[in-house]
Write a protein that holds these residues in place. Structure first.
Motif, PDB file in Angstrom:
ATOM      1  N   TYR A  53       0.871  -1.170   0.000  1.00 24.24           N
ATOM      2  CA  TYR A  53       0.000   0.000   0.000  1.00 24.24           C
ATOM      3  C   TYR A  53       0.907   1.219   0.000  1.00 24.24           C
ATOM      4  O   TYR A  53       1.918   1.238   0.691  1.00 24.24           O
ATOM      5  N   ALA A  54       0.539   2.237  -0.787  1.00 23.32           N
ATOM      6  CA  ALA A  54       1.421   3.391  -0.896  1.00 23.32           C
ATOM      7  C   ALA A  54       0.625   4.666  -1.125  1.00 23.32           C
ATOM      8  O   ALA A  54      -0.470   4.636  -1.681  1.00 23.32           O
ATOM      9  N   ALA A  55       1.208   5.785  -0.726  1.00 18.76           N
ATOM     10  CA  ALA A  55       0.632   7.092  -1.027  1.00 18.76           C
ATOM     11  C   ALA A  55       1.054   7.485  -2.439  1.00 18.76           C
ATOM     12  O   ALA A  55       2.183   7.224  -2.854  1.00 18.76           O
ATOM     13  N   VAL A  56       0.165   8.105  -3.176  1.00 21.26           N
ATOM     14  CA  VAL A  56       0.484   8.613  -4.505  1.00 21.26           C
ATOM     15  C   VAL A  56       0.842  10.087  -4.335  1.00 21.26           C
ATOM     16  O   VAL A  56       0.044  10.872  -3.824  1.00 21.26           O
ATOM     17  N   VAL A  57       2.045  10.450  -4.741  1.00 16.65           N
ATOM     18  CA  VAL A  57       2.575  11.791  -4.508  1.00 16.65           C
ATOM     19  C   VAL A  57       2.712  12.525  -5.845  1.00 16.65           C
ATOM     20  O   VAL A  57       3.167  11.947  -6.830  1.00 16.65           O
ATOM     21  N   ASP A  58       2.329  13.790  -5.869  1.00 15.27           N
ATOM     22  CA  ASP A  58       2.430  14.613  -7.070  1.00 15.27           C
ATOM     23  C   ASP A  58       3.810  15.264  -7.114  1.00 15.27           C
ATOM     24  O   ASP A  58       4.095  16.168  -6.319  1.00 15.27           O
ATOM     25  N   PRO A  59       4.689  14.842  -8.039  1.00 16.94           N
ATOM     26  CA  PRO A  59       6.045  15.401  -8.102  1.00 16.94           C
ATOM     27  C   PRO A  59       6.063  16.912  -8.346  1.00 16.94           C
ATOM     28  O   PRO A  59       6.919  17.615  -7.813  1.00 16.94           O
ATOM     29  N   GLN A  60       5.113  17.421  -9.133  1.00 18.90           N
ATOM     30  CA  GLN A  60       5.094  18.853  -9.429  1.00 18.90           C
ATOM     31  C   GLN A  60       4.905  19.682  -8.165  1.00 18.90           C
ATOM     32  O   GLN A  60       5.522  20.729  -8.000  1.00 18.90           O
ATOM     33  N   ARG A  61       4.074  19.208  -7.261  1.00 17.58           N
ATOM     34  CA  ARG A  61       3.822  19.941  -6.015  1.00 17.58           C
ATOM     35  C   ARG A  61       5.024  19.897  -5.076  1.00 17.58           C
ATOM     36  O   ARG A  61       5.088  20.649  -4.119  1.00 17.58           O
ATOM     37  N   LEU A  62       5.972  19.022  -5.372  1.00 20.06           N
ATOM     38  CA  LEU A  62       7.199  18.936  -4.583  1.00 20.06           C
ATOM     39  C   LEU A  62       8.374  19.614  -5.284  1.00 20.06           C
ATOM     40  O   LEU A  62       9.519  19.416  -4.907  1.00 20.06           O
ATOM     41  N   GLY A  63       8.076  20.388  -6.334  1.00 25.15           N
ATOM     42  CA  GLY A  63       9.134  21.126  -7.014  1.00 25.15           C
ATOM     43  C   GLY A  63       9.847  20.338  -8.093  1.00 25.15           C
ATOM     44  O   GLY A  63      10.996  20.658  -8.429  1.00 25.15           O
ATOM     45  N   LEU A  64       9.186  19.317  -8.632  1.00 20.01           N
ATOM     46  CA  LEU A  64       9.766  18.516  -9.719  1.00 20.01           C
ATOM     47  C   LEU A  64       8.852  18.622 -10.942  1.00 20.01           C
ATOM     48  O   LEU A  64       8.114  17.685 -11.278  1.00 20.01           O
TER      49      LEU A  64
END
Length: 154
Positions: free
Chosen positions: A52-63
């Motif tokens: 199970y994993a969280a889906v992370v938005d790279p753009q919101r993290l500066g990528l």
């Protein structure tokens, strides 16, 4: 492992929301919470549910830059390529594939300069082709019974 309708419903629910409680899952599949918990544990033990994993938005993290880099690695360089390029944290996916290119890498970067440095590093091991991702229309689509049973394209 043979899956029944309830197992498929559980897989569908978990693929859409891996944080759903056993109580909520039980309501949705019309079973008791203990029976639902047992079924999910069985799917995990069989290796069907692997995590199970969280889906992370790279753009919101500066990528903001995402690229697909195809690499035709010289066969003797494959171990070093795995150690020095595939292992880099900006590589989100790395598939060893058949065809003209040996590797298909999905990378995220802070800037074009960083992408250029990554591509130069990959080029030490072979020829590269880089494509910038404008948008992604399908990502991690849940696996369904129709796909597994071969009826998804009918």
């Amino acid at each position: 492992m043979e899956l029944d309708d309830v197992d498929w419903k559980l897989l569908d629910l978990l693929q859409h929301d891996g944080r759903m409680t056993f109580t909520e899952l039980a309501k949705r599949v019309s079973l008791s919470a203990p029976a639902t918990t047992e079924r999910v544990r069985r799917l995990e033990q069989a290796g069907i549910v692997t995590g199970y994993a969280a889906v992370v938005d790279p753009q919101r993290l500066g990528l903001p830059i995402e690229a697909i880099v195809r690499v035709k690695v010289r066969s003797l360089d494959t171990p070093r390529f795995r150690e020095r390029v595939v292992a880099l944290a900006l590589v989100r996916d790395a598939d060893h594939v058949t065809g003209d290119d040996c590797w298909l890498l999905r990378v995220v970067c802070r800037s074009m300069v960083e992408l250029e440095r990554f591509v130069e590093q990959a080029q030490r091991y072979g020829d590269t082709t880089t494509s910038l991702v404008f948008s992604s229309h399908v990502r991690n689509r849940p696996l369904t019974r129709a796909v597994v049973e071969g009826t998804a394209v009918d």
